[in-house]
Motif scaffolding. Structure first.
Motif, short mmCIF file in Angstrom:
data_model
loop_
_atom_site.label_atom_id
_atom_site.label_comp_id
_atom_site.label_asym_id
_atom_site.label_seq_id
_atom_site.Cartn_x
_atom_site.Cartn_y
_atom_site.Cartn_z
N ALA A 1 -11.51 -0.45 -8.01
CA ALA A 1 -10.93 0.08 -6.78
C ALA A 1 -9.91 1.15 -7.11
O ALA A 1 -9.33 1.15 -8.20
CB ALA A 1 -10.27 -1.05 -5.97
N THR A 2 -9.68 2.05 -6.18
CA THR A 2 -8.77 3.18 -6.40
C THR A 2 -7.78 3.30 -5.24
O THR A 2 -7.99 2.75 -4.16
CB THR A 2 -9.55 4.49 -6.54
N ALA A 3 -6.71 4.06 -5.50
CA ALA A 3 -5.70 4.28 -4.46
C ALA A 3 -5.04 5.63 -4.66
O ALA A 3 -4.84 6.08 -5.81
CB ALA A 3 -4.64 3.17 -4.49
N ALA B 1 -3.96 -0.20 -5.50
CA ALA B 1 -5.35 -0.23 -5.98
C ALA B 1 -5.79 -1.66 -6.26
O ALA B 1 -6.91 -2.06 -5.90
CB ALA B 1 -5.48 0.63 -7.24
N LYS C 1 -7.12 -3.86 -3.45
CA LYS C 1 -8.46 -3.60 -2.93
C LYS C 1 -9.55 -4.33 -3.70
O LYS C 1 -10.72 -4.33 -3.30
CB LYS C 1 -8.74 -2.10 -2.96
N ALA D 1 -5.99 3.37 -10.29
CA ALA D 1 -7.24 2.63 -10.23
C ALA D 1 -7.06 1.29 -10.91
O ALA D 1 -6.20 1.12 -11.78
CB ALA D 1 -8.37 3.42 -10.89
N SER E 1 -6.49 8.41 -14.45
CA SER E 1 -7.12 7.73 -13.32
C SER E 1 -8.40 8.42 -12.85
O SER E 1 -9.24 7.80 -12.20
CB SER E 1 -6.14 7.63 -12.14
N GLU F 1 -16.01 4.58 -9.95
CA GLU F 1 -16.09 3.83 -8.70
C GLU F 1 -17.26 4.32 -7.85
O GLU F 1 -18.01 3.51 -7.26
CB GLU F 1 -14.79 3.97 -7.92
#
Length: 350
Positions: A8-10, A93, A96, A197, A311, A318
């Motif tokens: 997951a990423t942010a 991140a 998620k 991430a 990242s 992803e």
């Protein structure tokens, strides 16, 4: 075999791409390079970049604050921001991901700040992880550190079959923009944004199975990408010759064979290439003679987020996980000049 079970990423809330362009043009005002900068920015393939700063704190329009001016804060103040914002973005991140389960190890990669106790310890405490969780912190390796983090997780899982590794990358590049009057550093700064991430790596379940690693260091290239600690943050030098040097390196038969694993490029289903810039993606695509569209996932990340240092590759992976490719190659480039990578492929689980 080790595999990425979830990823997951942010990104932060502030999209500062257009403000940065206006600010950079102010630095070049009256110089003939201004029009060249504008043209190259339009061709960069970047539409959005994100920052942990607020618009007011960044003071983008005035060219003050973290972006220069007589009251530009020093490295200490920037690291204070990092100490708070980096764990917060990393936890965004991690939130998620599906159920974390019992995490036995944490591997954290970050090159845009320092704090002790480290981001790894802060994350462990905030998540309420067991006191005996083992931690690895990978610092100052730059854009290819995501590969190093994933390879480290792979080694852990292959040596301890019950291990469940939380891999985190978090980069706050926008803390380090410098007031410049030269086009090269301004164009280098125009590539970078913030992002984080998180991934779970284990020996069971479905996911992207992590295979053998790839590594190559280019001779006589140490000054092409540098990252110096100065009194007003970290100052990057990114030479315009980097794409040409990458293209020349991957054209060498032994490097190409290492990248492809001896296969023809048509036999590889997915290419996770670090989105360091449009010219770097073009160099890889042309150098390996890939079919048009092969790097669309990388170009999409570049377009939507810019270069987020370590990242970035995680953002690309992803996207690729959704395709469940049978064979894939991940590559990233960074200080050295060096290339790091790994082979991967989808597995349905045990």
């Amino acid at each position: 075999m080790a595999r990425i079970n979830a990823l997951a990423t942010a990104i932060p809330e502030l999209d500062f791409e257009q403000d940065y362009r206006r600010w950079a043009l102010l630095q070049l005002e009256g110089q003939r390079e201004a029009k060249l900068y504008e043209r190259m920015a339009d061709r960069s393939g970047i539409e959005h970049r994100w920052s942990v700063l607020s618009a007011q704190d960044a003071r983008l329009h005035q060219g003050e604050g973290l972006y220069g001016g007589p009251d530009a804060p020093g490295t200490a103040q920037r690291m204070q921001i990092y100490a708070t914002a980096a764990p917060e973005l990393a936890l965004k991140a991690i939130a998620k991901l599906p159920d974390l389960g019992r995490i036995t190890h944490i591997v954290v990669s970050s090159c845009t700040g320092f704090v002790a106790p480290g981001v790894d310890q802060i994350i462990a405490r905030r998540l309420g992880l067991a006191d005996d969780v083992e931690r690895v912190l990978i610092g100052f390796m730059g854009c290819y550190a995501a590969v190093t983090a994933l390879r480290t997780a792979r080694h852990i899982v292959r040596s301890e079959a019950e291990a469940r590794v939380l891999v985190v990358t978090v980069e706050l590049s926008t803390l380090h923009h410098q007031q410049e009057i030269d086009i090269e550093p301004l164009l280098a700064g125009a590539q970078f944004g913030d992002g984080a991430a998180a991934a779970i790596v284990s020996a069971s379940g479905a996911g992207l199975e992590l295979h053998s690693g790839i590594a190559a260091a280019l001779e006589d290239s140490a000054d092409l990408i540098t990252w110096d600690i100065i009194d007003t943050g970290f100052k990057m030098r990114l030479s315009g010759d980097v794409p040409n040097r990458i293209a020349a390196a991957i054209a060498r038969p032994e490097v190409r064979a290492a990248i492809t694993g001896g296969l023809d490029v048509s036999q590889i289903d997915a290419w996770a290439i670090h989105a360091g810039g449009r010219s770097i993606l073009d160099a890889v695509e042309n150098g390996l003679e890939l079919a048009r569209g092969s790097l669309e996932d990388s170009r999409a990340v570049l377009r939507e987020c810019g270069n987020m240092s370590s990242s970035t590759l995680m953002f690309v992976l992803e996207r690729i996980m959704k395709h469940q490719p049978a064979r894939g190659v991940a590559l990233a480039f960074g200080p050295g000049l060096a290339m790091e990578g790994l082979h991967f492929g989808w597995t349905g689980g045990d």
